[in-house]
Design a protein around this motif. Sequence first.
Motif, mmCIF file in Angstrom:
data_model
loop_
_atom_site.group_PDB
_atom_site.id
_atom_site.type_symbol
_atom_site.label_atom_id
_atom_site.label_comp_id
_atom_site.label_asym_id
_atom_site.label_seq_id
_atom_site.Cartn_x
_atom_site.Cartn_y
_atom_site.Cartn_z
ATOM 1 N N GLU A 293 -27.486 -28.431 -62.342
ATOM 2 C CA GLU A 293 -26.458 -27.539 -61.781
ATOM 3 C C GLU A 293 -25.506 -28.327 -60.874
ATOM 4 O OE1 GLU A 293 -25.988 -24.401 -62.637
ATOM 5 O OE2 GLU A 293 -27.756 -24.269 -63.912
ATOM 6 N N HIS B 110 -44.637 -27.522 -60.138
ATOM 7 C CA HIS B 110 -43.408 -27.224 -60.870
ATOM 8 C C HIS B 110 -42.165 -27.586 -60.073
ATOM 9 C CE1 HIS B 110 -44.253 -23.953 -58.239
ATOM 10 N NE2 HIS B 110 -43.166 -23.310 -58.540
ATOM 11 N N SER C 260 -33.717 -28.998 -62.800
ATOM 12 C CA SER C 260 -32.743 -27.917 -63.033
ATOM 13 C C SER C 260 -31.667 -27.949 -61.962
ATOM 14 C CB SER C 260 -33.443 -26.553 -63.004
ATOM 15 O OG SER C 260 -34.442 -26.501 -63.983
ATOM 16 N N LEU C 261 -32.084 -28.175 -60.719
ATOM 17 C CA LEU C 261 -31.135 -28.253 -59.606
ATOM 18 C C LEU C 261 -30.109 -29.354 -59.857
ATOM 19 C CD1 LEU C 261 -30.165 -27.734 -56.667
ATOM 20 C CD2 LEU C 261 -31.954 -29.300 -55.902
ATOM 21 N N LEU D 213 -40.878 -15.829 -51.846
ATOM 22 C CA LEU D 213 -41.393 -15.237 -53.074
ATOM 23 C C LEU D 213 -40.841 -15.897 -54.332
ATOM 24 C CD1 LEU D 213 -41.468 -11.531 -51.922
ATOM 25 C CD2 LEU D 213 -43.448 -12.931 -52.545
ATOM 26 N N ALA D 214 -40.032 -16.958 -54.181
ATOM 27 C CA ALA D 214 -39.575 -17.696 -55.358
ATOM 28 C C ALA D 214 -40.719 -18.525 -55.937
ATOM 29 C CB ALA D 214 -38.412 -18.602 -54.994
ATOM 30 N N SER E 130 -42.815 -18.559 -61.604
ATOM 31 C CA SER E 130 -41.423 -18.840 -61.249
ATOM 32 C C SER E 130 -40.486 -18.938 -62.445
ATOM 33 C CB SER E 130 -41.343 -20.164 -60.463
ATOM 34 O OG SER E 130 -42.018 -20.045 -59.230
ATOM 35 N N PHE E 131 -41.022 -18.905 -63.669
ATOM 36 C CA PHE E 131 -40.183 -19.156 -64.843
ATOM 37 C C PHE E 131 -40.191 -17.968 -65.791
ATOM 38 C CE2 PHE E 131 -41.370 -23.185 -63.118
ATOM 39 C CZ PHE E 131 -40.252 -23.986 -63.279
ATOM 40 N N LEU F 23 -28.769 -22.444 -55.473
ATOM 41 C CA LEU F 23 -27.929 -23.575 -55.094
ATOM 42 C C LEU F 23 -26.737 -22.983 -54.355
ATOM 43 C CD1 LEU F 23 -26.889 -26.464 -55.101
ATOM 44 C CD2 LEU F 23 -26.022 -26.077 -57.416
ATOM 45 N N THR G 59 -47.204 -30.661 -67.511
ATOM 46 C CA THR G 59 -46.416 -29.545 -66.979
ATOM 47 C C THR G 59 -47.297 -28.317 -66.790
ATOM 48 O OG1 THR G 59 -44.489 -30.441 -68.072
ATOM 49 C CG2 THR G 59 -44.339 -28.175 -67.316
ATOM 50 N N CYS G 60 -47.128 -27.687 -65.639
ATOM 51 C CA CYS G 60 -48.070 -26.670 -65.188
ATOM 52 C C CYS G 60 -47.697 -25.254 -65.620
ATOM 53 C CB CYS G 60 -48.127 -26.739 -63.669
ATOM 54 S SG CYS G 60 -46.474 -26.872 -62.909
ATOM 55 N N HIS G 61 -46.702 -25.098 -66.489
ATOM 56 C CA HIS G 61 -46.217 -23.763 -66.837
ATOM 57 C C HIS G 61 -45.496 -23.837 -68.171
ATOM 58 C CE1 HIS G 61 -42.924 -25.931 -64.876
ATOM 59 N NE2 HIS G 61 -42.170 -25.330 -65.786
ATOM 60 N N THR H 125 -46.387 -14.224 -55.366
ATOM 61 C CA THR H 125 -45.318 -14.288 -56.366
ATOM 62 C C THR H 125 -45.849 -13.864 -57.732
ATOM 63 O OG1 THR H 125 -44.305 -16.075 -55.120
ATOM 64 C CG2 THR H 125 -43.542 -15.781 -57.369
ATOM 65 N N ILE I 18 -30.874 -21.714 -59.198
ATOM 66 C CA ILE I 18 -31.235 -23.066 -59.633
ATOM 67 C C ILE I 18 -31.819 -23.021 -61.041
ATOM 68 C CG2 ILE I 18 -32.864 -24.955 -59.163
ATOM 69 C CD1 ILE I 18 -32.382 -24.411 -56.167
ATOM 70 N N LEU I 19 -32.487 -21.916 -61.373
ATOM 71 C CA LEU I 19 -33.101 -21.810 -62.699
ATOM 72 C C LEU I 19 -32.230 -21.017 -63.672
ATOM 73 C CD1 LEU I 19 -36.828 -21.278 -61.657
ATOM 74 C CD2 LEU I 19 -35.715 -23.374 -62.406
ATOM 75 N N VAL J 113 -49.794 -20.170 -59.791
ATOM 76 C CA VAL J 113 -48.635 -20.539 -58.990
ATOM 77 C C VAL J 113 -47.387 -20.701 -59.868
ATOM 78 C CG1 VAL J 113 -47.724 -22.159 -57.285
ATOM 79 C CG2 VAL J 113 -50.176 -21.720 -57.390
ATOM 80 N N CYS J 114 -47.368 -21.792 -60.629
ATOM 81 C CA CYS J 114 -46.138 -22.215 -61.290
ATOM 82 C C CYS J 114 -45.614 -21.239 -62.355
ATOM 83 C CB CYS J 114 -46.326 -23.596 -61.885
ATOM 84 S SG CYS J 114 -47.149 -24.733 -60.735
ATOM 85 N N LEU K 181 -33.812 -18.404 -55.266
ATOM 86 C CA LEU K 181 -33.916 -19.841 -55.514
ATOM 87 C C LEU K 181 -32.497 -20.275 -55.874
ATOM 88 C CD1 LEU K 181 -35.727 -22.304 -55.759
ATOM 89 C CD2 LEU K 181 -36.275 -21.619 -58.082
ATOM 90 N N ALA L 250 -30.193 -21.981 -65.961
ATOM 91 C CA ALA L 250 -30.236 -22.470 -67.348
ATOM 92 C C ALA L 250 -31.490 -21.950 -68.044
ATOM 93 C CB ALA L 250 -30.198 -23.996 -67.369
#
Lengths: 251, 123
Positions: B13, B2, B9-10, B36-37, A156-157, B107, A120-122, A182, A39-40, A152-153, B105, A42
């Motif tokens: 896609e 987030h 983003s989803l 863990l994502a 993930s990026f 799709l 935005t948290c990140h 994470t 999903i991420l 947290v956030c 994570l 991009a």
Amino acid sequence: MCDQCGCAATPDVVRIADHQGAVSMRPVSARSVEILTGILDANDRAAAHNRAHLGRHGILAVNLMSSPGSGKTSLLEQTIDAVDGRFRIAVIEGDLETENDARRIRAKGVPAVQITTGQTCHLDAQMVHDALHALNLDAIDVLLIENVGNLVCPASFDRGQHANVALLAVTEGDDKPAKYPTMFRGADLIMLSKIDLLDVLGDFSPAKAEAHVRALANPAEIMRTSARRPETLAPWIAWLETRLAHSRAAV
Amino acid sequence: MHELSVCQSLLREVERAAAANGSRDVTRIVVAIGPLAGVDGALLARAFDVARGGTIAAHAALDIEALPVRVRCRICAAETQTPANRLLCGRCASWQVDLRSGAELLLKRVEMTVEADAAASAS
């Protein structure tokens, strides 16, 4: 039957209005498509672009993450003093609001770009990409990215960093790695910050904190640092120098 | 949180997948998330309700599959399921393990309606 006007449309025919408002009847078919992409993706592509761009300049990019108030900005200030010009540092600061942290860094004579993320948290890869445009990459050896204070956030990026550093202040619980797996699983280096307060507080166990990190299958080195005791930063500076040598060798 | 960023983003896609298949109507989206994502499934579902408005997926259902955390031990080679914050081998309790699943994570699938003309030209 169409449920709007009672016409004879069957379920495999859909009413499609064109821009002039005319309605046509066309047969449709259902299609199910296997995708299996991240999903991420991009963001990950933008991060890879950042990493390649930084790599071409031989720059080491390190992303710092922690709770708010665990000492990221103080660590950066003391790092700048300790490095004392032996390599050139630039800083990207992420906060929801204010230029305060970037001002603290600039007061040390180091270029700093403040990203204010609003709600935005990140930091994501695009934000870091935009911030890179405000820096002269030919005048930087080490880019330190101070992420938004949040366990947290930011985990993930990807942003295009070469290494992630997580700070865990001894004023927090030693079970933070178990609570935020994470974040601490993805850290390449973990700093137990404000270590000068360890004996004063008495209830933070570095051994337990390490056990929680290992239980995340993370072999990362764990350093004990205090921005108030500059001598505790020597292993961190050496870690940066070793990594920087790798970044330069890879150009 | 987030999850709204993740949702946007989803949807990008999904729009890409729909465009590639000549569809203007997505009916179902299937995602798979490992613990863990760092993405919460319930929050993602609520964020999706907000983010899908005005998009090609405005009326789409979102299915979220929760994936287990699985590790493979470097010492005894066993593959076992573990909690997200205790990635120890289920057989010998070693922490020298590699994550086999749990950080995804993804799709996975997009279901859509395709007009006959578009179906013919896209296939």
